[in-house]
Design a protein around this motif. Structure first.
Motif, mmCIF file in Angstrom:
data_model
loop_
_atom_site.group_PDB
_atom_site.id
_atom_site.type_symbol
_atom_site.label_atom_id
_atom_site.label_comp_id
_atom_site.label_asym_id
_atom_site.label_seq_id
_atom_site.Cartn_x
_atom_site.Cartn_y
_atom_site.Cartn_z
ATOM 1 N N LEU A 295 15.476 -32.400 30.007
ATOM 2 C CA LEU A 295 14.799 -31.622 28.971
ATOM 3 C C LEU A 295 15.490 -30.281 28.802
ATOM 4 N N SER A 296 15.330 -29.707 27.632
ATOM 5 C CA SER A 296 15.946 -28.415 27.351
ATOM 6 C C SER A 296 15.132 -27.263 27.905
ATOM 7 N N ILE A 297 13.999 -27.575 28.544
ATOM 8 C CA ILE A 297 13.115 -26.525 29.041
ATOM 9 C C ILE A 297 13.094 -26.518 30.557
ATOM 10 N N CYS B 229 12.676 -32.034 34.229
ATOM 11 C CA CYS B 229 12.821 -33.425 33.823
ATOM 12 C C CYS B 229 11.489 -34.118 33.979
ATOM 13 N N TYR C 233 6.009 -34.392 35.363
ATOM 14 C CA TYR C 233 6.941 -33.366 34.919
ATOM 15 C C TYR C 233 7.353 -32.511 36.108
ATOM 16 N N THR D 76 9.859 -29.274 37.335
ATOM 17 C CA THR D 76 10.649 -28.144 36.869
ATOM 18 C C THR D 76 11.813 -27.883 37.810
ATOM 19 N N ASP E 241 3.186 -34.042 23.776
ATOM 20 C CA ASP E 241 4.583 -34.468 23.797
ATOM 21 C C ASP E 241 5.044 -34.431 25.243
ATOM 22 N N GLY F 290 7.757 -34.859 26.495
ATOM 23 C CA GLY F 290 9.062 -34.254 26.647
ATOM 24 C C GLY F 290 9.064 -32.751 26.452
ATOM 25 N N ASN F 291 7.875 -32.151 26.287
ATOM 26 C CA ASN F 291 7.783 -30.721 26.009
ATOM 27 C C ASN F 291 6.599 -30.146 26.770
ATOM 28 N N ILE F 292 6.877 -29.467 27.866
ATOM 29 C CA ILE F 292 5.824 -28.952 28.739
ATOM 30 C C ILE F 292 4.917 -27.954 28.027
ATOM 31 N N SER F 293 5.437 -27.305 26.964
ATOM 32 C CA SER F 293 4.650 -26.287 26.266
ATOM 33 C C SER F 293 3.538 -26.884 25.423
ATOM 34 N N THR F 294 3.502 -28.216 25.261
ATOM 35 C CA THR F 294 2.439 -28.841 24.466
ATOM 36 C C THR F 294 1.209 -29.173 25.305
#
Length: 269
Positions: A13-15, A18, A53, A55, A123, A125-129
């Motif tokens: 992931l870009s954040i 994985c 998830y 980090t 999402d 693939g996006n921890i911020s969601t």
């Protein structure tokens, strides 16, 4: 337990992290998972159709064999002020209002209170969601009569969302949890009107609260706003003394002989 099996993969992931995931899984209407088909101790291991998830700064989760609620395994979300998220399988009825989520949680014995968050992610693939539905304070160091938490999910949750437990990284405490269940509230059906007629009064109350009819009630559970079970009363009488509770908001759930249940919000002055 869920039996949807598919190939495991890791997605960068870009954040800065994985997500351990599986291929496309068919949504389910119920699940009961005690993690006992999994073994210690690889990072990010979850059951089929779940996700984890991880980090890159050290936030992680493993399957642990340390003192589970039901042997031999439970989830361990690592502390050290690191964020991790365990994501549950896709559901057909996440916002239907007919089911609730429950699990048992504890922290390392002797630790200060721990903090997890129950919520959902739109999402994986996006921890911020990730969206918090209920913060969870955990003080018990063993799986005891306070370890079970029960959560309703509002109808406003998106139908494609996935329920999740997040360690927000606000403490050094390690968190264990086990016996995760998405199940029917058992409060709907032919006798729902009778359950709706059940009253708790006065509300707000000072020390004693009265239940209008206890003839069909098997037991009562009192939970706080974090979902922690405060008190269980078997074969309750119509008047229940709750003078030991601090002022605040609680939930009283009545469990009936026919298997149905009803939850009321009560306020202690």
């Amino acid at each position: 337990m869920i039996k949807n099996l598919s190939t495991k993969l890791f997605v960068s992931l870009s954040i800065a992290g994985c997500v351990s995931t599986y291929g496309q899984c068919t949504p389910v209407s119920e699940f009961s998972e005690n993690f006992d088909t999994l073994s210690c101790c690889a990072f990010g291991v979850v059951p089929p159709c779940w996700n984890s998830y991880v980090t890159q700064d050290g936030g992680n989760q493993i399957i642990s064999s340390t003192a589970p609620a039901s042997s031999p395994s439970n989830v361990y979300q690592i502390g050290y002020n690191k964020v991790s998220i365990v994501i549950m399988p896709p559901l057909t009825n996440i916002n239907a209002g007919t089911h609730h989520f429950k699990f048992k949680a504890r922290v390392n014995p002797g630790s200060t209170p721990g903090f997890l968050e129950f919520g959902y992610i739109t999402d994986i693939g996006n921890i911020s969601t990730f969206v918090v539905l209920q913060p969870i304070t955990i003080a018990n160091g063993t799986y005891d009569n306070t370890s079970e938490r029960i959560f309703d999910v509002p109808a406003t949750v998106p139908a494609n969302a996935r329920l999740a437990i997040r360690n927000p990284g606000t403490t050094w405490v390690g968190h264990y949890w086990d016996d995760a269940v998405w199940e029917s509230k058992s409060g709907l059906g032919t006798k729902e009107s009778e359950l709706n007629d059940l009253k708790m009064y006065p509300n707000p109350f000072t020390d004693v609260i009265t239940i209008s009819d206890t003839s069909e009630i098997q037991n009562v559970k009192i939970t706080d706003i974090s979902g922690r079970v405060i008190k269980t009363i078997d074969k309750p009488t119509s008047t229940i003394n709750l003078s030991e509770l601090k002022s605040g908001v609680y939930f009283m759930t009545t469990y009936h002989k026919d298997g149905k249940s009803k939850t009321h919000k009560i306020i202690k002055e």
